[in-house]
Design a protein around this motif. Structure first.
Motif, mmCIF file in Angstrom:
data_model
loop_
_atom_site.group_PDB
_atom_site.id
_atom_site.type_symbol
_atom_site.label_atom_id
_atom_site.label_comp_id
_atom_site.label_asym_id
_atom_site.label_seq_id
_atom_site.Cartn_x
_atom_site.Cartn_y
_atom_site.Cartn_z
ATOM 1 N N THR A 1 37.052 7.186 84.823
ATOM 2 C CA THR A 1 36.934 7.352 82.717
ATOM 3 C C THR A 1 38.450 6.965 82.857
ATOM 4 O OG1 THR A 1 36.228 9.494 83.323
ATOM 5 C CG2 THR A 1 37.800 9.526 81.131
ATOM 6 N N SER A 2 39.943 6.989 83.636
ATOM 7 C CA SER A 2 41.132 6.199 83.356
ATOM 8 C C SER A 2 41.001 4.709 83.405
ATOM 9 C CB SER A 2 41.396 7.086 84.813
ATOM 10 O OG SER A 2 41.178 6.654 86.153
ATOM 11 N N ILE A 3 40.139 3.803 84.381
ATOM 12 C CA ILE A 3 39.976 3.105 84.101
ATOM 13 C C ILE A 3 39.062 2.321 83.143
ATOM 14 C CG2 ILE A 3 38.587 0.632 85.714
ATOM 15 C CD1 ILE A 3 38.547 2.576 88.112
ATOM 16 N N LYS A 4 37.852 3.371 82.601
ATOM 17 C CA LYS A 4 37.659 3.092 80.605
ATOM 18 C C LYS A 4 38.539 2.656 80.272
ATOM 19 C CE LYS A 4 32.745 4.167 81.411
ATOM 20 N NZ LYS A 4 31.670 5.184 81.492
ATOM 21 N N LEU B 1 40.515 -0.282 80.457
ATOM 22 C CA LEU B 1 40.198 -1.618 80.671
ATOM 23 C C LEU B 1 39.769 -1.497 78.463
ATOM 24 C CD1 LEU B 1 36.985 -2.092 82.728
ATOM 25 C CD2 LEU B 1 39.165 -3.522 82.398
ATOM 26 N N ARG B 2 39.730 -0.773 78.047
ATOM 27 C CA ARG B 2 39.507 -0.306 76.736
ATOM 28 C C ARG B 2 40.798 -0.484 76.227
ATOM 29 N NH1 ARG B 2 37.248 4.376 76.325
ATOM 30 N NH2 ARG B 2 34.795 4.077 76.105
ATOM 31 N N LYS B 3 42.249 -0.362 76.969
ATOM 32 C CA LYS B 3 43.900 -1.100 75.874
ATOM 33 C C LYS B 3 43.505 -2.470 76.275
ATOM 34 C CE LYS B 3 46.021 3.886 76.960
ATOM 35 N NZ LYS B 3 46.967 4.243 78.699
ATOM 36 N N LEU B 4 43.211 -2.563 77.778
ATOM 37 C CA LEU B 4 43.625 -4.091 77.439
ATOM 38 C C LEU B 4 43.254 -4.790 76.360
ATOM 39 C CD1 LEU B 4 43.514 -4.736 81.419
ATOM 40 C CD2 LEU B 4 45.866 -5.281 80.480
ATOM 41 N N LEU B 5 41.565 -4.517 76.188
ATOM 42 C CA LEU B 5 41.115 -5.306 75.306
ATOM 43 C C LEU B 5 41.374 -5.548 74.321
ATOM 44 C CD1 LEU B 5 37.368 -4.937 76.705
ATOM 45 C CD2 LEU B 5 38.246 -6.713 76.838
ATOM 46 N N ASN C 1 48.189 -9.203 73.140
ATOM 47 C CA ASN C 1 48.307 -10.210 74.241
ATOM 48 C C ASN C 1 47.951 -10.189 75.020
ATOM 49 O OD1 ASN C 1 50.092 -8.057 74.615
ATOM 50 N ND2 ASN C 1 51.614 -8.564 75.429
ATOM 51 N N LEU C 2 46.672 -10.360 75.761
ATOM 52 C CA LEU C 2 45.085 -10.448 76.583
ATOM 53 C C LEU C 2 45.637 -11.536 77.246
ATOM 54 C CD1 LEU C 2 43.312 -8.671 77.674
ATOM 55 C CD2 LEU C 2 41.894 -10.225 76.574
ATOM 56 N N SER C 3 45.914 -10.972 78.768
ATOM 57 C CA SER C 3 46.477 -12.222 79.699
ATOM 58 C C SER C 3 44.775 -11.746 81.009
ATOM 59 C CB SER C 3 47.543 -11.567 80.404
ATOM 60 O OG SER C 3 47.918 -10.087 81.333
ATOM 61 N N LEU C 4 45.013 -13.002 81.131
ATOM 62 C CA LEU C 4 42.943 -13.707 81.988
ATOM 63 C C LEU C 4 44.311 -11.822 83.219
ATOM 64 C CD1 LEU C 4 41.028 -13.533 82.889
ATOM 65 C CD2 LEU C 4 41.528 -16.474 83.230
ATOM 66 N N ALA D 1 42.626 -5.345 86.211
ATOM 67 C CA ALA D 1 41.530 -3.696 85.793
ATOM 68 C C ALA D 1 40.176 -3.836 86.318
ATOM 69 C CB ALA D 1 41.958 -4.346 84.037
ATOM 70 N N LEU D 2 39.337 -5.302 86.104
ATOM 71 C CA LEU D 2 38.153 -5.131 86.787
ATOM 72 C C LEU D 2 38.027 -5.001 88.013
ATOM 73 C CD1 LEU D 2 37.028 -8.049 84.792
ATOM 74 C CD2 LEU D 2 36.375 -6.273 85.228
ATOM 75 N N ALA D 3 39.205 -5.667 89.056
ATOM 76 C CA ALA D 3 39.323 -5.071 90.413
ATOM 77 C C ALA D 3 39.567 -3.430 90.999
ATOM 78 C CB ALA D 3 40.086 -5.824 91.317
ATOM 79 N N ALA D 4 40.292 -2.920 90.500
ATOM 80 C CA ALA D 4 40.324 -1.746 90.270
ATOM 81 C C ALA D 4 39.488 -1.073 89.621
ATOM 82 C CB ALA D 4 41.685 -1.078 89.583
ATOM 83 N N ALA D 5 38.459 -1.539 88.831
ATOM 84 C CA ALA D 5 36.749 -0.479 88.479
ATOM 85 C C ALA D 5 35.866 -0.669 89.467
ATOM 86 C CB ALA D 5 36.882 -1.772 87.279
#
Length: 139
Positions: free
Chosen positions: A111-114, A117-121, A125-128, A134-138
């Motif tokens: 839930t926290s990772i989702k 990810l929603r906040k990042l998306l 200023n989305l940085s790669l 975030a994807l690695a943590a998921a």
């Protein structure tokens, strides 16, 4: 006199059988002990009452463990919390409680990772690099 001694001996062996079945918390041992007691003519004794109570407790524990498994499979955090409470109150096997706790932790992490990810998306200023972190943590 011999008959009374044999009856006393039989009762002691049956009581031992009941104690072993209750201690084992095994449904089939409880059933077998019940059949032995009733078959021996002690159907109205305290042994039958003890066995019935043990069977009721065993059935309740089995239902609670089933609720844990169902909630974990459905990824239902609220249901899993409720089932965990019931499992602890009914003294469910520790292995089942530990597995449910692990599943609950995993659900909270997802839930926290989702959310992250929603906040990042949604960020302007989305940085790669942040997205990769975030994807690695998921995983």
């Amino acid at each position: 006199a011999v008959l009374a001694i044999e009856a006393t001996d039989l009762r002691k062996r049956l009581e031992l059988s009941v104690d072993e079945a209750i201690e084992s918390d095994d449904w089939w041992k409880l059933q077998a002990s019940m059949q032995t007691i009733v078959g021996a003519g002690f159907g109205n004794s305290d042994m039958v009452t003890r066995l019935r109570e043990a069977m009721k407790i065993h059935r309740k524990r089995r239902e609670v463990v089933h609720a844990l498994v169902r909630s974990a499979a459905a990824r239902d955090a609220t249901g899993l919390r409720t089932a965990l409470e019931a499992a602890l109150l009914s003294h469910a096997p520790e292995a089942d409680v530990a597995a449910a706790r692990c599943a609950l932790r995993t659900l909270h992490q997802r839930t926290s990772i989702k959310e992250e990810l929603r906040k990042l998306l949604g960020a302007r200023n989305l940085s790669l690099s942040k997205l990769q972190e975030a994807l690695a943590a998921a995983r």
